[in-house]
Scaffold this motif. Structure first.
Motif, mmCIF file in Angstrom:
data_model
loop_
_atom_site.group_PDB
_atom_site.id
_atom_site.type_symbol
_atom_site.label_atom_id
_atom_site.label_comp_id
_atom_site.label_asym_id
_atom_site.label_seq_id
_atom_site.Cartn_x
_atom_site.Cartn_y
_atom_site.Cartn_z
ATOM 1 N N ILE B 373 -8.649 23.942 -9.312
ATOM 2 C CA ILE B 373 -8.037 25.048 -8.595
ATOM 3 C C ILE B 373 -7.767 26.155 -9.606
ATOM 4 C CG2 ILE B 373 -5.969 25.739 -7.299
ATOM 5 C CD1 ILE B 373 -7.417 23.769 -5.665
ATOM 6 N N ALA B 374 -8.182 27.369 -9.258
ATOM 7 C CA ALA B 374 -7.947 28.485 -10.170
ATOM 8 C C ALA B 374 -6.448 28.623 -10.403
ATOM 9 C CB ALA B 374 -8.534 29.761 -9.573
ATOM 10 N N GLY B 375 -6.045 28.761 -11.655
ATOM 11 C CA GLY B 375 -4.628 28.946 -11.946
ATOM 12 C C GLY B 375 -3.836 27.665 -12.054
ATOM 13 N N ALA B 376 -4.535 26.525 -12.096
ATOM 14 C CA ALA B 376 -3.809 25.263 -12.206
ATOM 15 C C ALA B 376 -3.469 24.926 -13.658
ATOM 16 C CB ALA B 376 -4.631 24.130 -11.597
ATOM 17 N N ARG B 377 -3.912 25.791 -14.603
ATOM 18 C CA ARG B 377 -3.810 25.447 -16.011
ATOM 19 C C ARG B 377 -2.368 25.219 -16.468
ATOM 20 N NH1 ARG B 377 -3.961 26.804 -21.334
ATOM 21 N NH2 ARG B 377 -5.725 25.949 -22.501
ATOM 22 N N GLU B 378 -1.455 26.115 -16.043
ATOM 23 C CA GLU B 378 -0.061 25.977 -16.492
ATOM 24 C C GLU B 378 0.531 24.666 -16.004
ATOM 25 O OE1 GLU B 378 -0.874 29.242 -14.967
ATOM 26 O OE2 GLU B 378 -1.555 29.509 -17.027
ATOM 27 N N GLN B 379 0.236 24.378 -14.741
ATOM 28 C CA GLN B 379 0.757 23.137 -14.166
ATOM 29 C C GLN B 379 0.227 21.928 -14.934
ATOM 30 O OE1 GLN B 379 0.040 23.671 -9.866
ATOM 31 N NE2 GLN B 379 1.526 22.022 -9.606
ATOM 32 N N LEU B 380 -1.060 21.991 -15.316
ATOM 33 C CA LEU B 380 -1.665 20.881 -16.055
ATOM 34 C C LEU B 380 -1.011 20.728 -17.419
ATOM 35 C CD1 LEU B 380 -5.389 21.524 -15.135
ATOM 36 C CD2 LEU B 380 -4.109 19.458 -14.599
ATOM 37 N N ALA B 381 -0.767 21.880 -18.076
ATOM 38 C CA ALA B 381 -0.190 21.833 -19.415
ATOM 39 C C ALA B 381 1.194 21.198 -19.394
ATOM 40 C CB ALA B 381 -0.119 23.249 -19.992
ATOM 41 N N ALA B 382 1.910 21.409 -18.280
ATOM 42 C CA ALA B 382 3.268 20.888 -18.197
ATOM 43 C C ALA B 382 3.310 19.408 -17.836
ATOM 44 C CB ALA B 382 4.064 21.695 -17.168
ATOM 45 N N ALA B 383 2.183 18.892 -17.347
ATOM 46 C CA ALA B 383 2.172 17.493 -16.899
ATOM 47 C C ALA B 383 2.110 16.538 -18.087
ATOM 48 C CB ALA B 383 0.980 17.265 -15.984
ATOM 49 N N ASP B 384 2.296 15.231 -17.818
ATOM 50 C CA ASP B 384 2.102 14.218 -18.873
ATOM 51 C C ASP B 384 0.680 14.344 -19.399
ATOM 52 O OD1 ASP B 384 4.594 13.319 -18.373
ATOM 53 O OD2 ASP B 384 3.976 11.578 -17.166
ATOM 54 N N ASN B 385 0.493 14.140 -20.702
ATOM 55 C CA ASN B 385 -0.815 14.254 -21.341
ATOM 56 C C ASN B 385 -1.449 15.621 -21.090
ATOM 57 O OD1 ASN B 385 -0.719 11.403 -22.069
ATOM 58 N ND2 ASN B 385 -1.037 11.071 -19.874
ATOM 59 N N GLY B 386 -0.608 16.636 -21.053
ATOM 60 C CA GLY B 386 -1.062 17.986 -20.734
ATOM 61 C C GLY B 386 -2.176 18.475 -21.637
ATOM 62 N N GLU B 387 -2.128 18.046 -22.896
ATOM 63 C CA GLU B 387 -3.143 18.517 -23.847
ATOM 64 C C GLU B 387 -4.537 18.085 -23.403
ATOM 65 O OE1 GLU B 387 -4.149 17.940 -28.538
ATOM 66 O OE2 GLU B 387 -2.218 17.229 -27.806
#
Lengths: 292, 441
Positions: B373-387
């Motif tokens: 999903i476009a713009g999901a990057r911030e949410q992913l970074a904040a999740a567990d194992n975001g890196e």
């Protein structure tokens, strides 16, 4: 009722059985023969393709090699399983208590599902983390990965799985042999081996034929253990004909061609059981226990 | 009643009962078809059994049913292998699903060619914001002949090169291989140090071998050669680039990169085989889908938390035409709508609204899915194992092309044959030339 009991039952008695047989055996067979002349990928209606599938079968090297492999497993299975099943069966027919306990352990595999058996052996023989990799000597073999060895591995697992069932057949047959025959033989001075070969073996003849037909026809139709144990691999090393049929039909979705392979197996299996029963005089079977 | 009469009655009763039970087998009617007219009924959604995914799907369906949309939706789930067989047979029948889970690509194309799938292009044209919500390289996975036949319903799963950094460092290898030459050199080093299997390979499951062929052909020739094969255009399998890629693969196999054939040929992935080999340090590398990270985290948390699990895109090939940013793997899974659906209005509305729903997306991200999903990057970074998750997201959004696994992109019969021939190539039972001839023939 007593007087009528000796009459042949009316033809109506056959209706339930014939209906069942017709719908679940004859009809599918007719459909498979029809499908073998069609091209069908599962969508829409099967389209007739003439003899296309049949000329393909004649040229398909894999059909030939999988049939040869089926024969190999059939012969190997019969040669290994029959003597083992007969010996354990006759032994287990004795009524000593220790035999009853031990034979109930022998019969355990009958209670296990095929999936359980295949997965069990799969983890025992795993090339990296299996039990055999922890044992001296055995750790140098790759039981499921070597193209030649895997054939014997599969034969071993099938033996382990099916011997108990055939043992049951022999056990009940051996128990049916009248003790008086053995007693007479003992009086005549016949020893154990003489008794086995002159009394037990001849009287188990029909059981031997039954068990043989079950094994031969079974090896043309069953592939579940192999599918779960090796998936037909490595490569196509254990891809027997019924497994090839399954893969063609349900992985490649070529139902027409898979049906053609099924017809070949049908003819092969039916011919085989017919040949065995004819050659052995199974049809003229009569009780061998008169006078008992 | 006379005995004879009784017999007749018993016989007819038994026959009737038998016939009745047979008829019952054929008309196992699920609620799906009983909606009556377009829209009013309950649309049946078919998906795979998945312990982490199913509750999220159920929650999403619950939200739809609580909302204002037309009709209602329900979920039916199936195991992986029975799913494909069941879908194939059900699609012709009144028991067909209204919305179903699929892999996109060629396997979906078979259904499209049979006229079974609803074209979603008009819906996307009317709702441009819906189209823009998804990453283009992922949306392309369900685009067939310029039309959109499915929408992504879960995370992307590209194939990556994983490595045991501890083993690699111990042998003087400080970085994941960037080029094919690096990889060959690393394999030689590990082999020289006495490692039996420099690269773990689950050879009892040929789809793991396929990953090597997919990446090599892409790096050597770019995505066009395979696309021509899939579409039955040009030289197909006879393209000299196919032979070139297969020959490179053969050299890698012959160099013993995967260990002895009789060992890797019965090593599995499902049973935790290769995952364990890498974590134990019995192997240096492992080419696998991005789910391998979650898998390692579940089975060998210490290994991952110590920072020993390395990951990188597949190495580039010098002089090759393929862009090193290209990915292969499971592009995503898609929801498609059947064209014969009696509950099409509900089905379309569900697909249109539910897949970009904020809660649905964040639920999946929490479960470790990299949502396209476009713009999901911030949410992913904040999740567990975001890196790790952002790395996958970046690789996906930067990819020039994201090729779906060949076994899903080809028609089923060709895919099945290809996996057999490929497995023979790995076992040394087939030459690269023989592979090409068998596939082209």
């Amino acid at each position: 009722m007593a007087a009528k009991g000796r009459e042949r039952p009316s033809g109506w008695y056959m209706v339930p059985v014939m209906t069942f047989f017709g719908v679940f055996a004859i009809l599918p067979m007719v459909l498979v023969v029809y499908l073998s002349f069609t091209d069908w990928d599962g969508f829409g209606f099967p389209s007739l393709s003439g003899g296309g599938n049949w000329s393909r079968i004649l040229e398909d090297r894999e059909v030939r090699s999988s049939l040869v492999l089926t024969l190999v497993f059939m012969v190997l299975g019969w040669v290994v399983q029959t003597p083992i099943a007969m010996m354990i069966g006759v032994w287990a027919a004795g009524r000593q208590r220790n035999r009853a306990v031990l034979s109930s352990i022998f019969f355990l595999p009958v209670l296990l599902s095929t999936a359980a058996i295949a997965l069990l052996w799969n983890s025992v023989l795993d090339p990296n983390f299996g039990l055999t990799q922890r044992l001296p000597f055995l750790d140098q073999f790759s039981f499921l990965g070597d193209r030649t060895l895997v054939i014997f591995t599969v034969a071993w697992v099938l033996t382990w799985q099916y011997v108990p069932f055939h043992t049951l057949l022999y056990q009940s047959a051996a128990r049916g042999i009248p003790v008086s025959i053995y007693e007479a033989a003992t009086i005549d001075g016949a020893g154990r081996y003489k008794q086995f070969f002159s009394i037990t073996l001849p009287l188990l003849r029909y059981t031997l034929i039954t068990s043989t037909v079950l094994m031969l026809v079974g090896s043309v139709t069953t592939f579940d253990t192999i599918l779960l144990l090796t998936g037909g691999g490595p490569g196509t090393a254990t891809r027997i004909a019924p497994l090839y049929m399954y893969i063609t039909g349900f992985t490649g979705f070529e139902f027409g061609y898979a049906s053609a392979i099924a017809v070949v197996l049908l003819v092969f299996g039916a011919g085989l059981s017919l040949a065995v029963t004819q050659l052995t005089g199974f049809r003229k079977m009569s009780s061998q226990q008169e006078g008992s | 009643m006379s005995p004879r009469r009784l017999t007749k009655v018993a016989v007819s009763a038994t026959t009737l009962a038998l016939l009745g039970s047979m008829a019952a087998c054929g008309s196992d009617n699920t609620a799906g078809g009983s909606g009556g007219g377009e829209g009013g009924g309950t649309a049946d959604v078919w998906a795979l059994q998945d312990t982490s995914l199913n509750p999220i799907e159920e929650a999403s369906i619950q939200r739809y049913n609580d909302g204002e949309g037309p009709g209602s939706v329900k979920l039916s789930t199936f195991g992986n292998d029975p799913y494909k067989q069941r879908l194939r047979t059900a699609i012709n029948s009144p028991q067909a699903p209204d919305v179903f889970f699929n892999w996109g690509g060629g396997s979906l194309k078979e259904y499209v060619d049979a006229g079974k799938i609803e074209d979603l292009t008009p819906m996307l044209d009317e709702n441009p914001e819906l189209k823009e919500a998804f990453l283009p390289s992922v949306l392309a996975g369900a685009e067939i002949d310029g039309k959109q036949y499915g929408l992504p319903m879960r995370g992307v799963q590209p194939v990556l090169m994983f490595g045991n950094l501890e083993v690699l460092k111990a042998n003087g290898i400080n970085e994941m291989p960037a080029t094919w030459e690096d990889l060959l050199a690393d394999v030689a080093t590990l082999k020289g140090a006495g490692l039996k299997t420099p690269i773990a390979l689950a050879g009892s499951q040929p789809w793991t071998e396929l990953m090597w062929a997919e990446y090599l052909l892409d790096r050597v020739a770019g995505p066009e050669v395979f696309q021509a094969i899939r579409d039955g255009e040009g030289q197909g399998w006879n393209d000299p680039k196919v032979l070139e890629a297969m020959t490179m693969l053969k050299q890698l196999i012959d160099a013993g990169a995967f260990g002895a054939a009789e060992d890797f040929s019965s090593t599995g992935y499902d049973a935790g085989g290769t995952t364990q080999l890498l974590a134990n340090g019995d192997a240096g590398f492992h080419l696998m889908g991005s789910w391998e990270f979650t898998n390692q985290l579940g089975t060998n948390p210490d290994f991952v938390e110590a920072g020993n699990l390395g990951y990188a895109p597949f190495p580039s090939v010098q002089g090759g035409a393929g862009d090193p940013s290209n990915l292969v793997g499971n592009v995503s899974n898609f929801y498609s709508v059947t064209s014969a659906s009696p509950n099409k209005e509900a089905a379309l509305e569900y697909v249109k609204t539910a897949l970009t729903d904020e809660t649905y997306v964040s639920d999946l991200i929490k479960a470790g899915d990299v949502m396209p999903i476009a713009g999901a990057r911030e949410q992913l970074a904040a999740a567990d194992n975001g890196e790790y998750l952002t790395e996958i997201y970046d690789l996906t959004s930067d990819a020039k092309n994201f090729q779906l696994s060949w076994d899903q992109d080809l028609a089923a019969d060709e895919a099945s044959k290809m996996l057999t021939e490929l497995s023979n190539l790995f076992l040394g039972q087939q030459t690269p030339e023989g592979f090409v001839a068998a596939m082209a023939g």
